[in-house]
Motif scaffolding. Structure first.
Motif, PDB file in Angstrom:
ATOM      1  N   GLY A   1       0.839  -1.192   0.000  1.00  0.00           N
ATOM      2  CA  GLY A   1       0.000   0.000   0.000  1.00  0.00           C
ATOM      3  C   GLY A   1       0.870   1.237   0.000  1.00  0.00           C
ATOM      4  N   THR A   2       0.277   2.377   0.294  1.00  0.00           N
ATOM      5  CA  THR A   2       1.083   3.581   0.439  1.00  0.00           C
ATOM      6  C   THR A   2       1.969   3.423   1.684  1.00  0.00           C
ATOM      7  OG1 THR A   2      -0.534   4.721   1.833  1.00  0.00           O
ATOM      8  CG2 THR A   2      -0.738   4.997  -0.569  1.00  0.00           C
ATOM      9  N   LYS A   3       3.007   4.213   1.758  1.00  0.00           N
ATOM     10  CA  LYS A   3       3.877   4.140   2.932  1.00  0.00           C
ATOM     11  C   LYS A   3       3.093   4.467   4.195  1.00  0.00           C
ATOM     12  CE  LYS A   3       8.515   5.421   4.446  1.00  0.00           C
ATOM     13  NZ  LYS A   3       8.241   5.795   5.839  1.00  0.00           N
ATOM     14  N   ALA A   4       2.160   5.417   4.079  1.00  0.00           N
ATOM     15  CA  ALA A   4       1.349   5.787   5.239  1.00  0.00           C
ATOM     16  C   ALA A   4       0.521   4.612   5.735  1.00  0.00           C
ATOM     17  CB  ALA A   4       0.434   6.954   4.873  1.00  0.00           C
ATOM     18  N   THR A   5       0.081   3.755   4.825  1.00  0.00           N
ATOM     19  CA  THR A   5      -0.691   2.571   5.210  1.00  0.00           C
ATOM     20  C   THR A   5       0.200   1.490   5.788  1.00  0.00           C
ATOM     21  OG1 THR A   5      -2.423   2.980   3.566  1.00  0.00           O
ATOM     22  CG2 THR A   5      -2.180   0.720   4.327  1.00  0.00           C
ATOM     23  N   MET A   6       1.330   1.254   5.158  1.00  0.00           N
ATOM     24  CA  MET A   6       2.206   0.151   5.578  1.00  0.00           C
ATOM     25  C   MET A   6       2.919   0.432   6.896  1.00  0.00           C
ATOM     26  SD  MET A   6       3.878  -1.189   1.973  1.00  0.00           S
ATOM     27  CE  MET A   6       4.392   0.441   1.410  1.00  0.00           C
ATOM     28  N   GLU A   7       3.286   1.676   7.151  1.00  0.00           N
ATOM     29  CA  GLU A   7       4.068   1.972   8.345  1.00  0.00           C
ATOM     30  C   GLU A   7       3.212   2.226   9.582  1.00  0.00           C
ATOM     31  OE1 GLU A   7       6.355   5.452   7.490  1.00  0.00           O
ATOM     32  OE2 GLU A   7       4.630   6.813   7.543  1.00  0.00           O
ATOM     33  N   ALA A   8       1.941   2.528   9.387  1.00  0.00           N
ATOM     34  CA  ALA A   8       1.057   2.844  10.516  1.00  0.00           C
ATOM     35  C   ALA A   8       0.379   1.584  11.052  1.00  0.00           C
ATOM     36  CB  ALA A   8       0.023   3.872  10.092  1.00  0.00           C
ATOM     37  N   ASP A   9      -0.316   1.743  12.173  1.00  0.00           N
ATOM     38  CA  ASP A   9      -0.953   0.601  12.829  1.00  0.00           C
ATOM     39  C   ASP A   9      -2.451   0.500  12.566  1.00  0.00           C
ATOM     40  OD1 ASP A   9       1.420  -0.287  14.005  1.00  0.00           O
ATOM     41  OD2 ASP A   9       1.151   1.023  15.750  1.00  0.00           O
ATOM     42  N   PHE A  10      -3.079   1.529  11.994  1.00  0.00           N
ATOM     43  CA  PHE A  10      -4.541   1.549  11.933  1.00  0.00           C
ATOM     44  C   PHE A  10      -5.107   0.398  11.111  1.00  0.00           C
ATOM     45  CE2 PHE A  10      -3.291   3.898   8.184  1.00  0.00           C
ATOM     46  CZ  PHE A  10      -4.284   3.688   7.247  1.00  0.00           C
ATOM     47  N   ILE A  11      -4.449   0.031  10.026  1.00  0.00           N
ATOM     48  CA  ILE A  11      -4.908  -1.098   9.216  1.00  0.00           C
ATOM     49  C   ILE A  11      -4.507  -2.416   9.874  1.00  0.00           C
ATOM     50  CG2 ILE A  11      -4.504  -2.339   7.053  1.00  0.00           C
ATOM     51  CD1 ILE A  11      -6.406  -0.163   6.522  1.00  0.00           C
TER      52      ILE A  11
END
Length: 239
Positions: free
Chosen positions: A130-140
């Motif tokens: 996914g986007t870096k924001a998706t891959m690095e964060a915990d929400f997903i």
């Protein structure tokens, strides 16, 4: 058949990107037409947003501004007559987790139908692109883990940057390059070597580049397709 057909109006929070939104619209209509045939398609409302604003919010970590922006758009979609709401971006679900505080219509979270498909396949550990924001964060990751017991593996940071660059510089602009496909395939193989039993295409444009035939030994979970089917199911009241 009685006319008009009774179906719910699908609210599409779109523009993230226009490529993904166009795919959603076509796929939703195709799914409804499979049920009714002839000239029948879905009843929809597309609330498009300016992707330039989204790109700015994401790249500059302006999540509070993004939340206010999308909440207002979601409210407009409901006021326009939508009976349910979907957002065509995995990344922007970061600011829509508690959207029920702002709207009264059901919101179909993109993780939920994807997680159900993973469980139905008998898998419990999958890679995420996914986007870096998706891959690095915990929400997903947390929604997959806490709600469904699915463990998420992500690529290392340099590969996250590469994946993100291909999304923003190519896919959202409709550019499909064979060289980028090969890079994504290599990343999928690397995730498999690290224990991933399948791969989540956790950006709604990735399926335009990466196809199941590209990774025949690794199941791919297309969040766009699965999200669409969940929305149509709700719209047509299918049990």
């Amino acid at each position: 058949m009685n006319r008009p057909i009774n179906m719910k109006t699908i609210g599409i929070l779109g523009g993230m990107s226009n490529q993904a939104t166009a795919s959603y619209y076509k796929m939703i209509n195709d799914e409804v037409n499979k049920v009714y045939g002839n000239w029948d398609i879905a009843e929809t409302i597309i609330q498009g947003v300016n992707f330039g604003n989204i790109e700015y919010f994401v790249r500059n970590n302006k999540w509070d501004e993004a939340q206010l922006y999308l909440r207002n758009k979601a409210i407009l979609t409901q006021k326009g007559g939508a009976d349910l709401l979907i957002c065509v971006s995995n990344t922007m679900h970061k600011v829509l987790e508690d959207i029920s505080n702002s709207i009264e219509i059901p919101f179909i979270h993109i993780v939920d139908p994807t997680a159900e498909a993973i469980i139905d396949s008998g898998l419990s550990k999958v890679g995420l692109l996914g986007t870096k924001a998706t891959m690095e964060a915990d929400f997903i990751k947390n929604r997959y883990k806490n709600n469904y017991g699915i463990d998420i593996i992500t690529p290392k940071e340099d590969l996250q940057i590469l994946i993100d660059k291909i999304i923003f510089d190519e896919l959202v602009k409709g550019k499909i390059l064979e060289s980028s496909r090969k890079k994504y395939i290599e990343i999928c193989q690397d995730l498999k070597n690290k224990g991933a039993e399948g791969i989540i295409l956790g950006c709604t444009e990735i399926f335009l580049l990466l196809r199941q035939l590209d990774t025949p030994d690794i199941p791919l979970f297309n969040t766009t397709e699965l999200h669409v089917k969940a929305a149509v199911k709700m719209a047509l009241n299918h049990k």
